[in-house]
Design an enzyme around this catalytic site. Structure first.
Site, PDB file in Angstrom:
ATOM      1  N   ALA A 108      21.781   0.723  57.261  1.00  6.04           N
ATOM      2  CA  ALA A 108      21.953   1.025  55.747  1.00  6.04           C
ATOM      3  C   ALA A 108      23.456   1.268  55.502  1.00  6.04           C
ATOM      4  O   ALA A 108      24.259   1.939  56.461  1.00  6.04           O
ATOM      5  CB  ALA A 108      21.264   2.566  55.636  1.00  6.04           C
ATOM      6  N   CYS A 109      24.178   0.521  54.577  1.00  8.52           N
ATOM      7  CA  CYS A 109      25.506   0.743  54.077  1.00  8.52           C
ATOM      8  C   CYS A 109      25.500   1.214  52.665  1.00  8.52           C
ATOM      9  O   CYS A 109      24.473   1.162  51.861  1.00  8.52           O
ATOM     10  CB  CYS A 109      26.176  -0.582  54.321  1.00  8.52           C
ATOM     11  SG  CYS A 109      25.642  -1.755  53.156  1.00  8.52           S
ATOM     12  N   PRO A 110      26.871   1.750  52.172  1.00  4.86           N
ATOM     13  CA  PRO A 110      26.827   2.238  50.852  1.00  4.86           C
ATOM     14  C   PRO A 110      26.249   1.451  49.550  1.00  4.86           C
ATOM     15  O   PRO A 110      25.525   1.965  48.822  1.00  4.86           O
ATOM     16  CB  PRO A 110      28.342   2.708  50.656  1.00  4.86           C
ATOM     17  CG  PRO A 110      28.630   2.724  52.292  1.00  4.86           C
ATOM     18  CD  PRO A 110      27.820   2.010  52.949  1.00  4.86           C
ATOM     19  N   GLY A 112      24.447  -1.360  50.497  1.00  7.66           N
ATOM     20  CA  GLY A 112      22.994  -1.959  50.615  1.00  7.66           C
ATOM     21  C   GLY A 112      22.974  -3.322  50.453  1.00  7.66           C
ATOM     22  O   GLY A 112      21.611  -4.117  50.166  1.00  7.66           O
ATOM     23  N   THR A 116      24.286  -3.991  55.651  1.00  7.19           N
ATOM     24  CA  THR A 116      23.005  -3.434  55.882  1.00  7.19           C
ATOM     25  C   THR A 116      22.296  -4.682  56.674  1.00  7.19           C
ATOM     26  O   THR A 116      21.603  -4.636  57.820  1.00  7.19           O
ATOM     27  CB  THR A 116      22.127  -3.169  54.898  1.00  7.19           C
ATOM     28  OG1 THR A 116      22.722  -2.079  54.210  1.00  7.19           O
ATOM     29  CG2 THR A 116      20.665  -2.888  55.199  1.00  7.19           C
TER      30      THR A 116
END
Length: 564
Positions: A108-110, A112, A116
């Site tokens: 998960a990344c900020p 998305g 990700t």
């Protein structure tokens, strides 16, 4: 026979306490010998599926039963426990690294979007090289993808969580878990997997006050991660609100003042509703990242107060951290009788932390931060051309420094935050510069084909497409292989693009979408000049890297061919 009774709290804290009280009352009625010390007990009875946190059950006879059975018929539960308790053996032992592992992962990344899925692909590729079985669950902008099932969790030897934001991983309770970032999982995949084997530890969600807090909170914590969590949840609000507002402008600047018209409705949806929620959502989910569910209420309240008092995104950030840390402090430090513990997450913690956050915002924080926000907004809107160009160059360079890393995200968060005060120029410079690195890599592979192996030329095509979508991470394969030449080339082009965007006075209403935002009427005020700024920066970076790039050696070509 001394009996120690406990309950698992992580899934249903209220039910756990009810089960615990029912079992102890039934045990007293049966004249069973209870002890408050785990070490002195002969039998340990657990109402729930998992052992309690930090409980050493080695050498103990243990019985696990469901919470429902304990509540409905505690006497029968105790009878079965005494008859069926067996010597405890830890379910999860460190896996044999020589054997095939069953690995689960969450990414998960900020935003998305890029990190990700790119980190998920990197983990899958490395696991296949090692002969491991792996399944990666992505927590992206479109929701949960490739969701992991309870059956797969039961069979897993190891869980890897590669996340830059707060994600709920309670379902992996009792499993060996290793935490890292999406960037590390993407760029140092093999090293991270080696560390996961050696350093993974049993994950146990904390019970009691929250029900979703995890014992890994301190490992995952940090101001940066909490801020990015808030930004991640805020982004859809900003995108939807900005584009609705931009569409309302397509009917004319005064059309939105005509009540009942479509332009008025779009303006109401975007500027007054969606964008009005961005600061409360930012504040609420910063607090959620810190204190889980107990932090959400005071965070949202603090964010609404920040908007009401004119403190803007700065006030929202401050209220989010204040709400989160106050809720976390109360949850972990306030000790209550067992009969009242169930009230902490639903009554005591939200009430006290909301009072602390709200009163602090009203009487201490709100007005000074509002003055600071007004001063910043006034300076940005009235600064001269020279200052605007310098700011644009700095923001543009930051966007190209680490391709979605901390510096890139800091500049991006700054631009997104300013949208709450109707300051749109920095966001335009930020998105334009963020498109430069992947576009430039695609250009470089076209104008200097002889310096790139076929696999690199194919990567250049993909990078160009990602650049059109404002996904800076498309340049990562090139930056990882040749950072000394790629990064300076991209930083120079990005700084030029950012400076030109500010010089031309370009305003951008939406914080994502790349060139496809141009299709939305009113989203960008000077479309042609915006394209000129992007093209100039891209050509500078692409040509510069094409000149600096050294032709791939035969060994490198063979290596790339084997990888492809």
């Amino acid at each position: 026979m001394k009996i120690f009774i406990t309950a698992s709290h992580q899934q249903a804290p209220a039910a756990a306490w009810l089960a615990l009280d029912a079992l102890k009352m039934s045990a007293a009625a049966q004249a069973l010998t209870l002890t408050e010390s785990l070490s002195d007990s002969d039998v340990v009875i657990v109402a729930g599926a998992h052992a309690p946190a930090d409980a050493d059950l080695t050498g103990k006879k243990v019985y696990f039963g469901s919470l429902e059975s304990a509540i409905q018929d505690p006497a029968e539960f105790l009878k079965q426990a005494q008859q069926q308790a067996t010597l405890y053996t830890p379910v999860d032992q460190p896996a044999d690294t020589s054997a095939t592992l069953s690995v689960l992962a969450v990414t998960a990344c900020p935003t998305g979007v890029a990190h990700t899925y790119m980190s998920a692909e990197a983990l899958e590729a490395e696991a296949k090289k090692r002969g491991w079985d792996i399944k990666v669950e992505t927590r992206g902008s479109v929701g949960v993808g490739n969701e992991i099932t309870p059956e797969e969790i039961a069979k897993a030897d190891l869980v890897i969580v590669a996340a830059d934001i707060e994600v709920n991983v309670d379902k992996f309770a009792g499993k060996r878990m290793y935490r890292t970032s999406t960037s590390a999982a993407l760029k140092k995949t093999a090293q991270e997997m080696d560390k996961a084997q050696k350093e993974a530890s049993i994950f146990t969600p904390q019970g009691g006050s929250s029900g979703t807090q995890s014992s890994g909170k301190s490992e995952k914590g940090g101001v940066y991660r909490h801020l990015l969590t808030g930004v991640s949840y805020m982004l859809p609000m900003v995108v939807a609100g900005g584009l609705c507002t931009a569409l309302s402008f397509a009917f004319g600047l005064d059309a939105s003042n005509v009540e009942g018209s479509l332009a008025w409705a779009l303006s109401l949806l975007g500027g007054q509703t969606a964008l009005g929620l961005m600061v409360p959502v930012l504040s609420g989910y910063i607090a959620y990242s810190i204190a889980d569910r107990t932090g959400l209420t005071p965070g949202l309240v603090g964010g609404v107060l920040a908007t009401t008092l004119g403190a803007g995104f700065l006030g929202g950030i401050i209220s989010g951290f204040l709400a989160g840390y106050s809720a976390h402090f109360i949850s972990t430090r306030l000790k209550l009788p067992q009969t009242m513990e169930a009230l902490k997450p639903i009554l005591i913690v939200p009430l006290i932390s909301t009072l602390i956050t709200g009163l602090a915002m009203i009487y201490v924080i709100g007005h000074p931060v509002a003055w600071l926000m007004d001063s910043l907004t006034h300076w940005l809107n009235t600064m001269g051309t020279t200052n605007a160009v310098i700011l644009g160059a700095i923001l543009g360079a930051m966007m190209c420094t680490d391709m979605g890393g901390p510096v890139n995200k800091a500049a991006y968060a700054f631009g997104v935050g300013l949208l709450s005060s109707q300051t749109y120029a920095p966001m335009a410079a930020i998105m334009a510069a963020g498109m430069v690195p992947p576009l430039a890599m695609g250009i470089a592979t076209l104008i200097a084909k002889h310096k790139f192996v076929p696999a690199e030329r194919e990567a250049g095509k993909a990078s160009f497409v990602l650049g059109l979508c404002f996904i800076s991470e498309g340049a990562i394969p090139f930056a990882a292989k040749d950072p000394v030449r790629v990064l300076p080339s991209c930083i120079i082009g990005g700084a030029i693009t950012g400076a030109l965007s500010m010089y031309f006075g370009i305003h951008l209403m939406a914080p994502h979408g790349g060139l496809f935002v141009l299709l939305i009427p009113g989203a960008i005020n000077h479309v042609l000049m915006y394209l000129v700024a992007i093209i100039i920066g891209t050509l500078v970076s692409g040509i510069l890297y094409a000149l600096l790039k050294k032709a791939s050696t035969q060994e490198a070509q063979k290596e790339m061919a084997s990888l492809s």
